[in-house]
Design a protein around this motif. Structure first.
Motif, PDB file in Angstrom:
ATOM      1  N   ARG A 295       0.752  -1.153  -0.141  1.00 24.95           N
ATOM      2  CA  ARG A 295       0.018   0.236   0.006  1.00 24.95           C
ATOM      3  C   ARG A 295       1.018   1.255   0.040  1.00 24.95           C
ATOM      4  NH1 ARG A 295      -3.326  -3.198   3.413  1.00 24.95           N
ATOM      5  NH2 ARG A 295      -2.380  -2.622   5.235  1.00 24.95           N
ATOM      6  N   GLY A 298       1.645   2.478  -3.393  1.00 27.63           N
ATOM      7  CA  GLY A 298       0.494   3.134  -4.016  1.00 27.63           C
ATOM      8  C   GLY A 298       0.375   4.604  -3.520  1.00 27.63           C
ATOM      9  N   VAL A 299       0.669   4.607  -2.584  1.00 33.65           N
ATOM     10  CA  VAL A 299       0.449   6.229  -1.701  1.00 33.65           C
ATOM     11  C   VAL A 299       1.543   7.092  -1.862  1.00 33.65           C
ATOM     12  CG1 VAL A 299      -0.135   7.371   0.333  1.00 33.65           C
ATOM     13  CG2 VAL A 299      -1.465   5.155  -0.195  1.00 33.65           C
ATOM     14  N   ALA A 354      -1.790   1.583  -6.467  1.00 27.73           N
ATOM     15  CA  ALA A 354      -2.332   2.720  -6.202  1.00 27.73           C
ATOM     16  C   ALA A 354      -3.972   2.302  -6.171  1.00 27.73           C
ATOM     17  CB  ALA A 354      -2.155   3.849  -7.167  1.00 27.73           C
ATOM     18  N   GLY A 355      -4.169   1.408  -6.964  1.00 25.84           N
ATOM     19  CA  GLY A 355      -5.759   0.828  -7.280  1.00 25.84           C
ATOM     20  C   GLY A 355      -6.107   0.221  -5.944  1.00 25.84           C
ATOM     21  N   ARG A 358      -7.081   3.000  -3.568  1.00 24.13           N
ATOM     22  CA  ARG A 358      -7.858   4.088  -4.093  1.00 24.13           C
ATOM     23  C   ARG A 358      -9.066   4.613  -3.080  1.00 24.13           C
ATOM     24  NH1 ARG A 358      -7.964   3.050  -9.044  1.00 24.13           N
ATOM     25  NH2 ARG A 358      -6.082   4.285  -9.401  1.00 24.13           N
ATOM     26  N   GLU A 359      -9.734   3.416  -2.520  1.00 21.70           N
ATOM     27  CA  GLU A 359     -10.874   3.803  -1.528  1.00 21.70           C
ATOM     28  C   GLU A 359     -10.622   3.492  -0.061  1.00 21.70           C
ATOM     29  OE1 GLU A 359     -13.625   4.937  -3.038  1.00 21.70           O
ATOM     30  OE2 GLU A 359     -12.595   4.963  -4.927  1.00 21.70           O
ATOM     31  N   ARG A 363      -6.271   6.359   3.507  1.00 17.12           N
ATOM     32  CA  ARG A 363      -4.942   6.744   2.283  1.00 17.12           C
ATOM     33  C   ARG A 363      -4.619   8.154   2.551  1.00 17.12           C
ATOM     34  NH1 ARG A 363      -4.757   9.287  -2.425  1.00 17.12           N
ATOM     35  NH2 ARG A 363      -6.979   9.965  -2.274  1.00 17.12           N
TER      36      ARG A 363
END
Length: 667
Positions: A295, A298-299, A354-355, A358-359, A363
């Protein structure tokens, strides 16, 4: 040496081969370093003999007149980078000048690649003791060091435009470009364009069979696995990691999982689809602590991650999670120096990561912790490099690891450059205005010392806007002045003047006199560049007065004032100013300025035709620079000593300093 009104550079002794000039430094090309910037190949590699044939044919076209160019294009994750890494290892003997690498994605700013930064990295790879500041000078130096006898292999990754390739062509050798977009414009220049397709079913099956051995999975199952992965080596690596990590996991079970998402698997021709399907399955099987690190990929607003970053933002078992991601080839080591290792994820892995977040409810909180980490660590690095006037509070970075020396701090800033710019962008997008301008303030030693003009300008445009939203006119003045210095150093004097004028209009709104001082300092530098040394003397005098009560500020402005006095032909006055500044710096223990002041003293003594005294001052500056680990400052002093030795006819002094310059260049 000088010849009337002209400056003439000479090389003493016997030189065999080319001579390279970069700025004021002249050296024999035979003393250049041989860069090896392309990463090593991996063991498992199949079915690229056709592409290798294209590259080997290009070797037959090499001559000492023009470079050969081969451009590979294809989907992300198809294996372009690995192909070139394999070729570089096989063909090293054909390129006595070395191997150069640049990922142009890391040099893009506002849509365009900063080619000056790329050329600067190439020239530093050759060990040049001085890298010119302008793009034209860097390009000229690059053409010189890659001339006949120093044939090189240049690998440009993530190329988007043919013009980027043309600007980075060596004089002799082979340039290999790789990108996701077709580059038909290069064909007009005689380049060979090659589309790199995914692995065939047979080649992909051979690759997976090599990992699993003969007794696991049928040939039909492996073929189907390759088909679901779209023949992308990145996707196959991820699946292979799962199978190797769990010996009891059957290939048909993996196939069943991949077929669960028929809708996305039907879009194997889509660049994200095939890898996304595989990574979805891989991600589900990762341990929770490894998912937490995933994660972070992705962030994180930049391309690099480290265990220190992960631990600072609360990722549990960060080292174990990173080890899992490395084993799965989801992240790769980044070639670098220093004890702190950094890792880069493939673009498609970052996209998938990132996907997955995303929710995620947390995040934005994770992003805030990441930005706070970079801001705090950059503040610690800035303070470790030296004492100077700052607007931001002194407590930033508490709880984070510090730095053993200013040199270590500067290397950390350099290594984290892309992440730091990403943090500025992310903080601006999230309207964290205070974080933006404070981070920009801390990046001054990086941008001023390493000349990353693209980063410098982009970040400070955001910094100005953030300081305005933060209702901090003092910070707006600071941001505009630092941006003005970037324009000044690029020779864009009108743009620098515009920033100074806009900043000066805000001075009535602030109480800090040193803010006026920094503007007078930059204006004085512009006057020196414009051939107005007497006006520069006036401005630096005002700047010194504005810094009354700040010993370091007084010393810095005295240093500038002395330079202006030398330029104005008032060397005796310069020596008097330097004497006072040296005494003050000594009382304050201001080691960086005690290093810089003797260099101006040497120039003043030289202007007064006292070369022996100039030699003593320059040697003092060089020695102190060596102690502080400041190679650029030491190189400036050594270069002056070479000139002085030539004027004195002191062959031993000249050779001793040339030898040290070669040593610095070798590092």
């Amino acid at each position: 040496m000088t010849d009337g009104d002209r400056t003439v550079n000479t090389v003493s002794g016997t030189v065999h081969g080319m001579v390279v000039q970069a700025g004021t430094v002249v050296m024999a090309a035979s003393g250049l370093a041989v860069p090896r910037q392309i990463r090593g190949p991996r063991r498992a590699f199949v079915n690229r003999e056709g592409e290798f044939a294209r590259l080997e044919a290009a070797l037959g076209r090499l001559d000492d007149v023009r470079p050969a160019v081969v451009a590979f294009t294809g989907l992300g994750g198809v294996g372009k980078t690995e192909l070139v890494a394999q070729f570089a290892a096989r063909s090293a003997a054909h390129f006595p000048g070395g191997q150069l690498y640049a990922d142009l994605a890391a040099h893009r700013h506002l849509g365009g690649a900063d080619l000056g930064e790329v050329l600067g990295g190439f020239l530093r790879g050759f060990g040049l003791p001085y890298v010119p500041d302008t793009l034209a000078e860097r390009a000229a130096a690059f053409r010189t060091v890659t001339a006949a006898g120093r044939r090189v292999l240049v690998f440009l990754d993530n190329v988007e435009h043919a013009a980027e390739v043309r600007a980075l062509l060596p004089t002799t050798g082979l340039l290999v470009a790789a990108g996701r977009r077709r580059l038909p414009g290069l064909a007009l220049d005689g380049a060979e364009l090659v589309r790199l397709d995914p692995l065939t079913t047979g080649a992909g099956s051979e690759l997976v069979r090599g990992w699993l051995g003969p007794g696991r999975g049928t040939d039909a199952e492996l073929a189907r696995l390759v088909e679901f992965c779209g023949g992308l080596p990145l996707a196959l690596n991820a699946v292979g990691f799962r199978l190797l990590d769990r010996e009891d996991l059957r290939v048909d079970r993996v196939l069943a999982e991949l077929t669960d998402k028929e809708r996305r698997l039907s879009s194997l021709s889509n660049e994200e689809g095939a890898v996304g399907d595989v990574l979805d399955a891989v991600h589900r099987r990762l341990p929770e602590h490894t998912r937490a690190f995933y994660r972070l990929l992705g962030v994180n607003p930049g391309p690099l991650v480290s265990v220190e970053l992960a631990e600072a933002v609360g990722v549990p078992r960060a080292a174990d999670g990173l080890a899992d991601l490395r084993s799965a080839h989801l992240v790769d080591d980044v070639a670098q120096e220093g004890p702190e290792r950094r890792y880069r994820a493939h673009d498609l892995v970052r996209l998938h990561a990132a996907g997955t977040v995303r929710e995620l409810p947390g995040r934005l909180e994770l992003l805030a912790r990441i930005v706070a980490y970079y801001r705090g660590r950059a503040a610690l690095a800035d303070r470790a490099i030296g004492d100077r006037f700052r607007l931001q509070e002194s407590g930033a970075g508490q709880g984070l690891a510090g730095f053993g020396s200013g040199a270590d701090a500067l290397e950390w800033l350099q290594s984290e450059r892309a992440n730091l710019l990403g943090a500025v962008r992310a903080a601006a997008e999230q309207r964290r205005h205070g974080e933006v301008w404070r981070l920009c303030e801390s990046l001054w030693p990086l941008y001023h010392g390493r000349k990353h003009y693209g980063d410098w300008v982009e970040s400070h445009l955001l910094g100005i806007e953030a300081a305005q939203w933060d209702n901090r006119p003092d910070a707006v003045i600071r941001m505009r002045n630092q941006l003005g210095r970037a324009y000044y150093e690029r020779g864009e004097y009108p743009l620098a003047g515009e920033q100074l004028a806009a900043a000066a209009a805000l001075l009535p709104e602030v109480d800090e006199p040193r803010l006026a001082g920094v503007l007078w300092e930059t204006d004085g530098l512009l006057c020196l560049a414009d051939g107005r040394p007497e006006r520069a003397v006036e401005l630096f005098t005002l700047a010194r007065e504005a810094n009354a009560g700040d010993p370091h500020g007084v010393v810095v402005q005295s240093y500038n004032l002395a330079q202006a006095l030398v330029a104005a032909g008032r060397a005796e006055e310069a020596l008097a100013v330097l004497g006072e500044a040296t005494a003050l710096a000594g009382r304050e223990g201001d080691a960086p300025m005690l290093m810089r002041l003797p260099l101006v003293e040497a120039r003043a003594e030289r202007a007064l035709h006292r070369p022996a005294a100039a030699v003593g001052a320059a040697e003092l500056s060089a020695g102190r620079a060596r102690e502080l680990g400041q190679p650029r400052k030491e190189e400036a002093a050594r270069a002056l000593l070479v000139d002085l030795a030539q004027e004195l006819g002191d062959t031993a002094l000249a050779e001793r300093n040339r030898a040290r310059l070669r040593e610095l260049r070798g590092r």
